[in-house]
Design a protein around this motif. Structure first.
Motif, PDB file in Angstrom:
ATOM      1  N   THR A 398      42.943  22.719  41.552  1.00 20.98           N
ATOM      2  CA  THR A 398      41.567  22.389  41.885  1.00 20.98           C
ATOM      3  C   THR A 398      40.879  21.748  40.690  1.00 20.98           C
ATOM      4  N   PRO A 399      40.421  20.513  40.830  1.00 21.49           N
ATOM      5  CA  PRO A 399      39.732  19.843  39.726  1.00 21.49           C
ATOM      6  C   PRO A 399      38.261  20.255  39.667  1.00 21.49           C
ATOM      7  N   PHE A 400      37.579  19.812  38.614  1.00 17.33           N
ATOM      8  CA  PHE A 400      36.154  20.079  38.440  1.00 17.33           C
ATOM      9  C   PHE A 400      35.348  18.834  38.805  1.00 17.33           C
ATOM     10  N   LEU A 401      34.073  19.053  39.097  1.00 20.41           N
ATOM     11  CA  LEU A 401      33.147  17.936  39.337  1.00 20.41           C
ATOM     12  C   LEU A 401      31.764  18.309  38.809  1.00 20.41           C
ATOM     13  N   GLY A 402      30.875  17.324  38.826  1.00 21.72           N
ATOM     14  CA  GLY A 402      29.504  17.571  38.404  1.00 21.72           C
ATOM     15  C   GLY A 402      29.371  17.730  36.902  1.00 21.72           C
ATOM     16  N   VAL A 403      28.308  18.390  36.488  1.00 26.40           N
ATOM     17  CA  VAL A 403      28.030  18.617  35.069  1.00 26.40           C
ATOM     18  C   VAL A 403      28.670  19.926  34.644  1.00 26.40           C
ATOM     19  N   LEU A 404      29.524  19.862  33.646  1.00 28.14           N
ATOM     20  CA  LEU A 404      30.206  21.043  33.131  1.00 28.14           C
ATOM     21  C   LEU A 404      29.542  21.500  31.842  1.00 28.14           C
ATOM     22  N   GLN A 405      29.201  22.776  31.801  1.00 31.47           N
ATOM     23  CA  GLN A 405      28.780  23.378  30.541  1.00 31.47           C
ATOM     24  C   GLN A 405      30.035  23.929  29.859  1.00 31.47           C
ATOM     25  N   ILE A 432      32.546  11.845  22.501  1.00 26.37           N
ATOM     26  CA  ILE A 432      31.584  11.795  23.600  1.00 26.37           C
ATOM     27  C   ILE A 432      30.203  11.664  22.972  1.00 26.37           C
ATOM     28  N   THR A 433      29.450  10.644  23.342  1.00 24.79           N
ATOM     29  CA  THR A 433      28.168  10.361  22.692  1.00 24.79           C
ATOM     30  C   THR A 433      27.032  10.337  23.712  1.00 24.79           C
ATOM     31  N   GLY A 434      25.819  10.461  23.176  1.00 20.77           N
ATOM     32  CA  GLY A 434      24.621  10.244  23.978  1.00 20.77           C
ATOM     33  C   GLY A 434      24.211  11.378  24.885  1.00 20.77           C
ATOM     34  N   LEU A 435      24.797  12.563  24.761  1.00 19.87           N
ATOM     35  CA  LEU A 435      24.460  13.672  25.641  1.00 19.87           C
ATOM     36  C   LEU A 435      23.531  14.654  24.928  1.00 19.87           C
ATOM     37  N   SER A 436      22.474  15.075  25.589  1.00 20.93           N
ATOM     38  CA  SER A 436      21.552  16.065  25.030  1.00 20.93           C
ATOM     39  C   SER A 436      21.244  17.110  26.085  1.00 20.93           C
ATOM     40  N   TRP A 437      20.772  18.261  25.658  1.00 22.92           N
ATOM     41  CA  TRP A 437      20.434  19.341  26.573  1.00 22.92           C
ATOM     42  C   TRP A 437      19.428  20.257  25.894  1.00 22.92           C
ATOM     43  N   ASN A 438      18.832  21.146  26.692  1.00 18.31           N
ATOM     44  CA  ASN A 438      17.819  22.068  26.188  1.00 18.31           C
ATOM     45  C   ASN A 438      18.434  23.428  25.902  1.00 18.31           C
ATOM     46  N   ILE A 439      17.995  24.041  24.806  1.00 12.50           N
ATOM     47  CA  ILE A 439      18.318  25.437  24.520  1.00 12.50           C
ATOM     48  C   ILE A 439      17.007  26.178  24.277  1.00 12.50           C
ATOM     49  N   TYR A 440      17.042  27.501  24.466  1.00 12.31           N
ATOM     50  CA  TYR A 440      15.827  28.295  24.461  1.00 12.31           C
ATOM     51  C   TYR A 440      15.984  29.466  23.499  1.00 12.31           C
ATOM     52  N   PRO A 441      15.121  29.570  22.486  1.00 13.16           N
ATOM     53  CA  PRO A 441      15.225  30.692  21.545  1.00 13.16           C
ATOM     54  C   PRO A 441      14.915  32.014  22.239  1.00 13.16           C
ATOM     55  N   ALA A 470      23.956  30.631  25.014  1.00 11.59           N
ATOM     56  CA  ALA A 470      24.621  30.896  23.742  1.00 11.59           C
ATOM     57  C   ALA A 470      25.989  30.221  23.698  1.00 11.59           C
ATOM     58  N   ASN A 471      26.293  29.660  22.542  1.00  7.82           N
ATOM     59  CA  ASN A 471      27.625  29.096  22.275  1.00  7.82           C
ATOM     60  C   ASN A 471      28.004  27.963  23.226  1.00  7.82           C
ATOM     61  N   MET A 472      27.013  27.230  23.730  1.00  8.87           N
ATOM     62  CA  MET A 472      27.358  26.057  24.533  1.00  8.87           C
ATOM     63  C   MET A 472      27.640  24.895  23.593  1.00  8.87           C
ATOM     64  N   VAL A 473      28.816  24.314  23.725  1.00  8.42           N
ATOM     65  CA  VAL A 473      29.259  23.248  22.827  1.00  8.42           C
ATOM     66  C   VAL A 473      28.756  21.898  23.298  1.00  8.42           C
ATOM     67  N   ILE A 474      28.806  21.659  24.617  1.00  5.14           N
ATOM     68  CA  ILE A 474      28.350  20.376  25.153  1.00  5.14           C
ATOM     69  C   ILE A 474      28.090  20.540  26.642  1.00  5.14           C
ATOM     70  N   GLU A 475      27.138  19.782  27.150  1.00  2.00           N
ATOM     71  CA  GLU A 475      26.888  19.719  28.588  1.00  2.00           C
ATOM     72  C   GLU A 475      27.390  18.359  29.050  1.00  2.00           C
ATOM     73  N   TRP A 476      28.523  18.372  29.740  1.00  2.00           N
ATOM     74  CA  TRP A 476      29.306  17.160  29.985  1.00  2.00           C
ATOM     75  C   TRP A 476      29.200  16.717  31.439  1.00  2.00           C
ATOM     76  N   PRO A 477      28.509  15.604  31.737  1.00  2.24           N
ATOM     77  CA  PRO A 477      28.560  15.029  33.085  1.00  2.24           C
ATOM     78  C   PRO A 477      29.942  14.403  33.299  1.00  2.24           C
TER      79      PRO A 477
END
Length: 665
Positions: A398-405, A432-441, A470-477
């Motif tokens: 089973t492959p993945f789709l969508g945005v992967l955290q 992988i370039t140009g990707l940003s995401w929000n984190i919350y203290p 916590a410990n999210m390395v990248i949010e990958w579309p």
């Protein structure tokens, strides 16, 4: 004052007292149930304007207010809805709470406040209906899937009437969207996918609570009469008669219809409207009507979206968000404005870190544990397994789709920056370039946007567990299709290379299955099958019509499709009637549905022969094929992690259909 009015106790004797003191002092005068609290819960979300997906707004401040408003009600003739214009509102804060990582919140409201609202509405005919925002379930209930009422003296209709979800599953998506908009269509697609999962032995993760969602999640403008629009534009004669200011002219025009002094509408602004709501149909209401001192519980939501230390308002002017019921109060959904900082993730995995950079999780699924994931070939091994003719079900691909955290570890000795490199189908590794995401203290603070430099380098957080997620390395579309190998590279403060982490392969498939209607033709039951191949019997044409004669005769329809996908999960063909009849399947049910039997089983031909009795009503009948990909997203929104990933989710699918007119001619 509300408690005093409900209990008959002087308000001055209550002021400054605690609930315990009031209960002790007035135990024989105040109903003790009025001193209880009721919990009202909800969720703050930000809706993607393109996909309609609702993402949570975590750690925002929710202010619960006791609100009294005077409203101008507008019930346009010929419309099933009504609108309100606020003239004056008085608000007092009841509670202040914060949303959690999933955007959820709960607040406790005094019982006497809620009882006051319920009694106020009870004493005003139809207002409990008027102040009710329509939900998806309400719209569905208005559909008459049985156009012929039950005959009280005739034979009973077999079985119970279908539930709202069952009704939704049998309707055409185009009709649902016309009635309830894109939100209703998205819900219907989920329901139909869940129904198919259930019919094929899967475990659908769907809750009827979704039907309580507001059908219109934002205020929609009312249909003001043309004469009033002319007044607003300043082009009508009434403007010249009552002054050059079009706003004053509008107020004067409406005031004359209501029969009140125009000064009472001094705060009226036709650009501030609330609605639509259900309008009353039990009594005749004037088109315009003033309603004074309407009590309600409302919400404001705030979030520090620019990091200046002050919270900005991301949801306000909320009216009648709570559906007041005598029983349990349904949860509310507050749709934040476009400035809100949403999160694309809710639950997060517990990431064990050592001194080695590693990619360990995709969403909530471990991608280094061979029991769950094949990190060489890039497939999840448990969701959407094949169904072979002889059990047990083998390991899935089973492959993945969508945005992967993607979660992992980058806090290693000497590392100040990191980036994620990707190789496509065995090619060279590139950042992988140009990707940003929000984190919350945690536990509170302004959201922070993680932004890379032009080469894809992200700063290493010294305290990653102090943030959500916590410990999210990248949010990958994820890209469209293929096998990608990913690995982490760490760098010094000058971004000089330190080392690489583990390499993990991930297969992605964001493509939808392909469906071709290869045959749809009809014949009278008394004719040979050769009649199905007559050009006049082909239904794959513009405006397909079956003329079954007068009087009507029994007919048969042959329906065939070809389905293929890069990673096919299953496909099925079905028919639907118009409420006055339905097709009967004559051939084997196994020919109309198929679940992939092996991981390489990605195409199938489906066929079915259907009969429609002459007694069935004329109308529009449909022929549908639903084809589902087995690609999925392991973020946890479907609770797959609670099933240890042994389940059969649907994310990517197509549902083409052909509507056929059947007439007696």
């Amino acid at each position: 004052m509300r408690l005093a009015t409900l209990s008959g106790v002087d308000a001055k004797a209550i002021v400054g007292s605690t609930v315990a003191q009031i209960s002790d002092k007035f135990k024989w005068k105040i109903d003790p149930t009025l001193l209880f609290f009721r919990r009202v819960c909800g969720r703050v979300v930000k809706k993607d304007p393109v996909t309609g997906i609702e993402y949570p707004v975590p750690f925002a401040t929710v202010v619960v207010e006791d609100t009294d408003c005077s409203l101008l009600a507008y019930f346009p003739h010929g419309w099933p809805w009504g609108w309100y214009y606020p003239l004056f509102c008085h608000r007092e804060v009841l509670a202040t709470v914060h949303t959690d990582a999933c955007g959820n919140f709960c607040a406790y409201i005094p019982r006497f406040d809620i009882d006051w609202i319920l009694r106020w509405r009870h004493h005003r005919i139809c207002f409990p209906i008027i102040f009710k925002r329509p939900s998806l379930a309400d719209l569905i209930e208005k559909l008459h899937l049985y156009p012929v009422p039950k005959d009280p003296i005739g034979p009973p209709r077999p079985g119970p009437d279908p539930s709202p979800l069952d009704r939704l599953a049998t309707m055409s998506l185009a009709g649902i969207e016309a009635l309830g908009g894109g939100t209703a269509r998205a819900l219907a697609q989920r329901v139909q996918g869940a129904q198919l999962s259930r019919s094929l032995g899967g475990k659908p993760a769907f809750d009827e609570q979704a039907l309580s969602v507001r059908a219109f999640d934002r205020e929609l403008p009312p249909p003001l009469p043309a004469a009033l629009q002319q007044v607003r534009s300043g082009s009508a004669n009434v403007v010249a008669q009552r002054g050059a200011d079009p706003h004053e002219a509008v107020r004067a025009t409406i005031a004359s219809q209501i029969g009140i002094d125009a000064k009472a509408l001094a705060q009226l602004d036709l650009n501030r409207f609330i609605g639509p709501f259900f309008r009353c149909i039990d009594v005749i209401l004037p088109e315009w009507q003033r309603i004074v001192d309407v009590p309600d519980i409302t919400f404001r939501v705030m979030q520090d979206v620019d990091g200046d230390g002050d919270e900005e308002t991301i949801y306000s002017e909320g009216y009648f968000d709570v559906r007041w019921n005598a029983g349990p109060i349904p949860p509310v959904t507050l749709v934040a404005s476009s400035i809100a900082k949403e999160s694309r993730t809710c639950d997060t995995p517990i990431v064990p870190c050592t001194n080695t950079p590693e990619l360990l999780f995709a969403g909530l699924m471990p991608i280094t544990d061979p029991a769950y994931f094949d990190d060489v070939n890039g497939y999840a091994k448990r969701p959407n397994k094949p169904f072979p003719p002889i059990p047990p079900r083998p390991v899935a691909e089973t492959p993945f789709l969508g945005v992967l955290q993607l979660y992992g570890c980058v806090n290693v000795p000497n590392a100040a920056f990191y980036r994620v490199l990707a190789s496509f189908n065995g090619g060279p590794f590139n950042a992988i370039t140009g990707l940003s995401w929000n984190i919350y203290p945690l536990p509170s603070g302004a959201p922070h946007t993680v932004v890379p430099d032009a080469s894809g380098w992200y700063p290493v957080l010294p305290n990653p567990t102090d943030f959500h997620p916590a410990n999210m390395v990248i949010e990958w579309p994820t890209p469209t299709l293929g096998k990608y190998q990913l690995k982490i590279e760490t760098g010094t403060g000058t971004k000089a290379h330190i080392g690489f982490g583990n390499t993990v392969a991930i297969q992605v498939d964001n493509t939808a299955p392909s469906v071709l209607f290869s045959k749809l033709s009809w014949k009278f039951t008394t004719e040979p099958d050769a009649a199905l191949d007559l050009p006049s019997r082909n239904l794959l044409v513009n405006c397909p019509t079956i003329r079954r004669g007068s009087p009507a005769r029994d007919i048969e329809v042959q329906f065939e499709t070809l389905v293929s996908a890069h990673h096919l999960r299953d496909a099925t063909i079905t028919t639907h009637g118009c409420g006055g009849g339905s097709f009967t399947l004559l051939t084997a049910p196994a020919d109309t549905t198929h679940w992939h039997q092996t991981v390489s089983d990605n195409s199938v031909a489906l066929s079915g022969r259907y009969k429609l009795d002459a007694s069935s009503l004329e109308g529009a009948y449909g022929f549908t094929c639903q084809a589902n990909s087995r690609a999925m997203n392991p973020a946890g929104s479907d609770n797959g992690h609670l099933l240890d990933w042994n389940y059969d989710p649907i994310y990517s699918y197509v549902i083409p259909q052909v509507e056929v007119a059947i007439v007696n001619a």
